[in-house]
Design an enzyme around this catalytic site. Structure first.
Site, PDB file in Angstrom:
ATOM      1  N   TYR A 199       0.826  -1.207   0.000  1.00 52.16           N
ATOM      2  CA  TYR A 199       0.000   0.000   0.000  1.00 52.16           C
ATOM      3  C   TYR A 199       0.864   1.262   0.000  1.00 52.16           C
ATOM      4  CZ  TYR A 199      -3.955  -3.052   1.246  1.00 52.16           C
ATOM      5  OH  TYR A 199      -4.914  -4.034   1.273  1.00 52.16           O
ATOM      6  N   SER A 236      -4.668 -13.886   2.546  1.00 53.00           N
ATOM      7  CA  SER A 236      -5.592 -13.111   1.715  1.00 53.00           C
ATOM      8  C   SER A 236      -5.452 -13.634   0.297  1.00 53.00           C
ATOM      9  CB  SER A 236      -5.250 -11.619   1.784  1.00 53.00           C
ATOM     10  OG  SER A 236      -6.074 -10.875   0.915  1.00 53.00           O
ATOM     11  N   LEU A 269     -17.776  -3.645  -0.304  1.00 52.04           N
ATOM     12  CA  LEU A 269     -18.716  -2.809  -1.063  1.00 52.04           C
ATOM     13  C   LEU A 269     -18.397  -2.873  -2.554  1.00 52.04           C
ATOM     14  CD1 LEU A 269     -18.802   0.223   1.405  1.00 52.04           C
ATOM     15  CD2 LEU A 269     -20.370  -1.719   1.276  1.00 52.04           C
ATOM     16  N   SER A 319     -15.696  -2.424  -4.031  1.00 55.29           N
ATOM     17  CA  SER A 319     -14.885  -1.243  -4.369  1.00 55.29           C
ATOM     18  C   SER A 319     -15.728  -0.127  -4.972  1.00 55.29           C
ATOM     19  CB  SER A 319     -13.750  -1.631  -5.323  1.00 55.29           C
ATOM     20  OG  SER A 319     -12.882  -2.546  -4.703  1.00 55.29           O
TER      21      SER A 319
END
Length: 277
Positions: A75, A172, A220, A222
């Protein structure tokens, strides 16, 4: 009344993250937008907020009862910004970071070796100015089974957990088989589950049966969810997600304070309604 819903928080709705001993808010704050604006799949452009604005967002999240923060080396500058922003608050947060994916000069590359895993975790600890991470997830490249079966990353994370540098670890991924295998030896899986994509539901079912943690990514979609006119996409998303007993928390990545407060109020309303039904 609009005034009452604005005051809804998640303080009384924290729940266990599987059998890790960690207690997490049902919404977590994703921090990709604090550190990276290249190669991210959002429908609208955004500007990375400055330190003051980011600090205000974190303070609002705390006031709304959020204690879960999701970051990653991939990130961009997210981890190194969070370190100073969270000084003096470590005990207030459950911090999730990742290992495996690196993001440099606009491109991702992956390394699941033991040496890189250790280096990456030590770097995350330094950047976040902490001596432990609550949860560390493997950032899969999509070849979930190959990463789990043929790389050193999971045994290395088990060793780091034994050393006290991480409290829990997991995966993940992008596939059902990967998620199921990851939960056998790990504590938690981060799974895509939303109004558009529900293929990984068997991972949620397994987690519910075996007391494992589940974090929902792209909760959501994205920002891409499509619904009938007049339906609130946030509410419909949360009704789907929180109806499943395997879900510990859903990660939302907004940097808009109004959106965050709306997400929290909506999640609280949905969870309270499910509890009474």
């Amino acid at each position: 009344m609009g005034g009452t819903t604005a005051m809804k928080t998640l303080h009384d709705l924290h729940r266990p993250l599987g059998s890790t001993g960690l207690s997490v808010s049902p919404l977590g704050l994703g921090t990709v937008k604090l550190g990276r604006d290249q190669g991210v799949k959002y429908p609208n452009g955004f500007s990375i907020p400055d330190d003051f604005t980011a600090g205000q967002l974190l303070q609002l999240a705390r006031e709304l009862g959020i204690n879960l923060l999701d970051t990653a080396p991939a990130y961009g500058r997210s981890e190194e910004r969070l370190g100073p922003l969270l000084r003096g608050q470590r005990q207030d947060w459950v911090i999730v970071s990742k290992v495996g994916e690196e993001f440099d000069n606009g491109l991702s590359h992956f390394d699941f070796s033991a040496a890189h895993t250790r280096r990456s975790v030590e770097r995350s600890l330094q950047r976040l100015e902490t001596d432990y991470l609550d949860l560390l997830l493997v950032h899969s490249d999509g070849n979930d089974l190959a990463v789990l079966e043929h790389s050193e990353v999971y045994p290395t994370l088990a060793a780091l957990k034994a050393e006290g540098k991480i409290r829990a670890f997991g995966f993940s991924g992008k596939t059902v088989d990967g998620g199921l295998l990851a939960l056998q030896d790990g504590d938690c899986a981060m799974v895509t589950y939303n109004l558009n994509e529900q293929a990984e539901r068997p991972v949620l079912d397994y987690a519910a049966a075996h007391r494992k943690g589940i974090l929902i990514k792209k909760a959501l979609a994205s920002g891409h969810a499509c619904l009938a006119p007049g339906q609130d996409p946030v509410r419909a998303s949360f009704e789907l997600i929180f109806a499943h007993p395997g879900v510990s928390s859903a990660i939302v990545g907004t940097i808009n304070p109004l959106h965050l407060a709306h997400n929290v109020a909506t999640a609280a309303t949905v969870i309270e309604a499910l509890g009474h039904s």
